[in-house]
Design a protein around this motif. Structure first.
Motif, PDB file in Angstrom:
ATOM      1  N   GLU A 166      -1.371  -1.957   8.680  1.00  0.00           N
ATOM      2  CA  GLU A 166      -0.578  -0.901   8.059  1.00  0.00           C
ATOM      3  C   GLU A 166       0.253  -0.159   9.103  1.00  0.00           C
ATOM      4  N   ILE A 187       0.209   6.878   2.633  1.00  0.00           N
ATOM      5  CA  ILE A 187      -1.038   6.388   3.231  1.00  0.00           C
ATOM      6  C   ILE A 187      -1.588   7.403   4.221  1.00  0.00           C
ATOM      7  N   ASP A 190      -5.465  -5.368 -10.043  1.00  0.00           N
ATOM      8  CA  ASP A 190      -4.674  -4.939  -8.895  1.00  0.00           C
ATOM      9  C   ASP A 190      -4.480  -6.157  -7.993  1.00  0.00           C
ATOM     10  N   ARG A 191      -3.276  -6.664  -7.946  1.00  0.00           N
ATOM     11  CA  ARG A 191      -2.891  -7.872  -7.222  1.00  0.00           C
ATOM     12  C   ARG A 191      -3.424  -9.111  -7.928  1.00  0.00           C
ATOM     13  N   SER A 248      -2.605 -11.559  -3.322  1.00  0.00           N
ATOM     14  CA  SER A 248      -3.576 -10.765  -2.573  1.00  0.00           C
ATOM     15  C   SER A 248      -3.934 -11.357  -1.226  1.00  0.00           C
ATOM     16  N   GLN A 284       4.709  -3.124   7.140  1.00  0.00           N
ATOM     17  CA  GLN A 284       5.036  -2.777   5.765  1.00  0.00           C
ATOM     18  C   GLN A 284       6.402  -3.343   5.382  1.00  0.00           C
ATOM     19  N   LYS A 302      -0.423   1.793  -7.062  1.00  0.00           N
ATOM     20  CA  LYS A 302      -0.937   0.828  -8.045  1.00  0.00           C
ATOM     21  C   LYS A 302      -2.136   1.374  -8.814  1.00  0.00           C
ATOM     22  N   SER A 303      -3.079   1.988  -8.101  1.00  0.00           N
ATOM     23  CA  SER A 303      -4.294   2.464  -8.772  1.00  0.00           C
ATOM     24  C   SER A 303      -3.967   3.499  -9.834  1.00  0.00           C
ATOM     25  N   ASP A 306       0.834  -1.196   0.000  1.00  0.00           N
ATOM     26  CA  ASP A 306       0.000   0.000   0.000  1.00  0.00           C
ATOM     27  C   ASP A 306       0.871   1.248   0.000  1.00  0.00           C
ATOM     28  N   GLY A 307       0.449   2.224  -0.774  1.00  0.00           N
ATOM     29  CA  GLY A 307       1.210   3.455  -0.912  1.00  0.00           C
ATOM     30  C   GLY A 307       2.104   3.485  -2.133  1.00  0.00           C
ATOM     31  N   TYR A 319      -2.244  -8.684   2.569  1.00  0.00           N
ATOM     32  CA  TYR A 319      -2.806  -8.235   3.833  1.00  0.00           C
ATOM     33  C   TYR A 319      -2.311  -9.067   5.011  1.00  0.00           C
ATOM     34  N   ARG A 336      -5.441   8.926   3.763  1.00  0.00           N
ATOM     35  CA  ARG A 336      -6.515   8.231   4.482  1.00  0.00           C
ATOM     36  C   ARG A 336      -6.738   8.867   5.844  1.00  0.00           C
TER      37      ARG A 336
END
Length: 206
Positions: free
Chosen positions: A157, A146, A97-98, A102, A162, A17-18, A13-14, A106, A150
Motif C-alpha cells: 500500500e 487508508i 468483496d473481490r 483478488s 496503488q 467497498k465494505s 483499498d480505500g 494484492y 489504519r
C-alpha cells in the motif's frame, strides 16, 4: 441449475467497498431478497495460510501468494457449508468483496495481467458474477482514506503501487469487457450517492 443473483464488488483499498456492500445488502433486503455477504480470504485453511503470510508468520514469494488466492477462490465457491455456490442454491443473493481480481489486487504489481486472467479462468468457469462492480477512486484519495483508518500500512500500500494496481484493473477490465458484465462507478463522492448509482444498476438485473 437455477440460482440467485451473484454480485462482486471490486476496487483498490480505500475505495469504500465494505461500506457499499453493506448499503447494497440493505437495499436488496428491503426489496425482499435474502442476502449473504462474504469476504476473501476465507476462514478455511488456505485463507488462514494467506493471513499468516500477511502477518509475517510465514514467508512466501509473490507468485506463491497469488496462487494461494486462486486456490482460496475455489474453496470460496465450492465449500459445502458456506461456499458461494451453496448459498446461491439455497436462495440467497450473494455479494462478495473481490472476485476476479483478488489474487492480483494484492500482488498484481508483480504478476502479468495474462497470468491473472488465466489463473482465475477455472473459478470463473464454475461461477461467474452476474455483475462485477468496480469502484474507481483516485489513488491519492484512497491512500488518504487508508492512512486515516489504519494504524499501519501493508507493504503493497504505497502510492506508487496503488497507481499501478489501478492501471492494471483497467487493463484487465478492458480485456474482459466482452465477457464480463462490468459496471464502473466513481468512488470520489459521498457514499450515499455511490450506493444509489449502484442500486440503480443492480435493479436492471434483479
Amino acid at each position: 441449475m437455477t440460482r440467485n443473483l451473484f454480485i462482486a464488488l471490486e476496487g483498490i483499498d480505500g475505495s469504500g467497498k465494505s461500506t457499499q456492500i453493506g448499503l447494497l445488502k440493505s437495499n436488496l433486503e428491503n426489496a425482499g431478497h435474502k442476502v449473504y455477504t462474504t469476504f476473501e480470504p476465507t476462514d478455511g485453511p488456505i485463507g488462514k495460510l494467506i493471513r499468516d503470510i500477511f502477518n509475517h508468520r510465514i514467508e512466501a514469494d509473490q507468485r506463491t501468494i497469488a496462487g494461494l488466492f486462486v486456490a482460496d477462490r475455489l474453496e470460496h465457491i465450492l465449500n459445502k457449508k458456506n461456499g458461494m455456490l451453496k448459498k446461491l442454491e439455497e436462495g440467497f443473493t450473494v455479494i462478495t468483496d473481490r472476485y476476479y481480481f483478488s489474487s492480483y489486487a494484492y500482488h498484481g504489481v508483480h504478476m502479468p495481467v495474462d497470468w491473472v486472467i488465466q489463473s482465475n479462468a477455472l473459478a470463473a468457469g464454475i461461477l461467474r458474477p452476474d455483475l462485477n462492480i468496480f469502484i474507481d477512486i483516485d489513488p491519492e484519495t484512497g491512500m488518504d482514506r487508508i492512512r486515516k483508518g489504519r494504524n499501519s500500512l501493508e507493504l503493497f500500500e504505497t502510492l506508487e503501487n496503488q497507481k499501478k494496481v489501478r492501471d492494471k484493473y483497467f487493463e484487465v477490465l478492458e480485456m474482459l469487457k466482452n465477457e464480463e458484465n462490468v459496471f464502473i462507478t466513481n468512488g470520489n463522492r459521498f457514499p450515499e450517492e455511490i450506493a444509489d448509482e449502484i442500486w440503480q444498476k443492480v435493479k436492471t438485473i434483479v
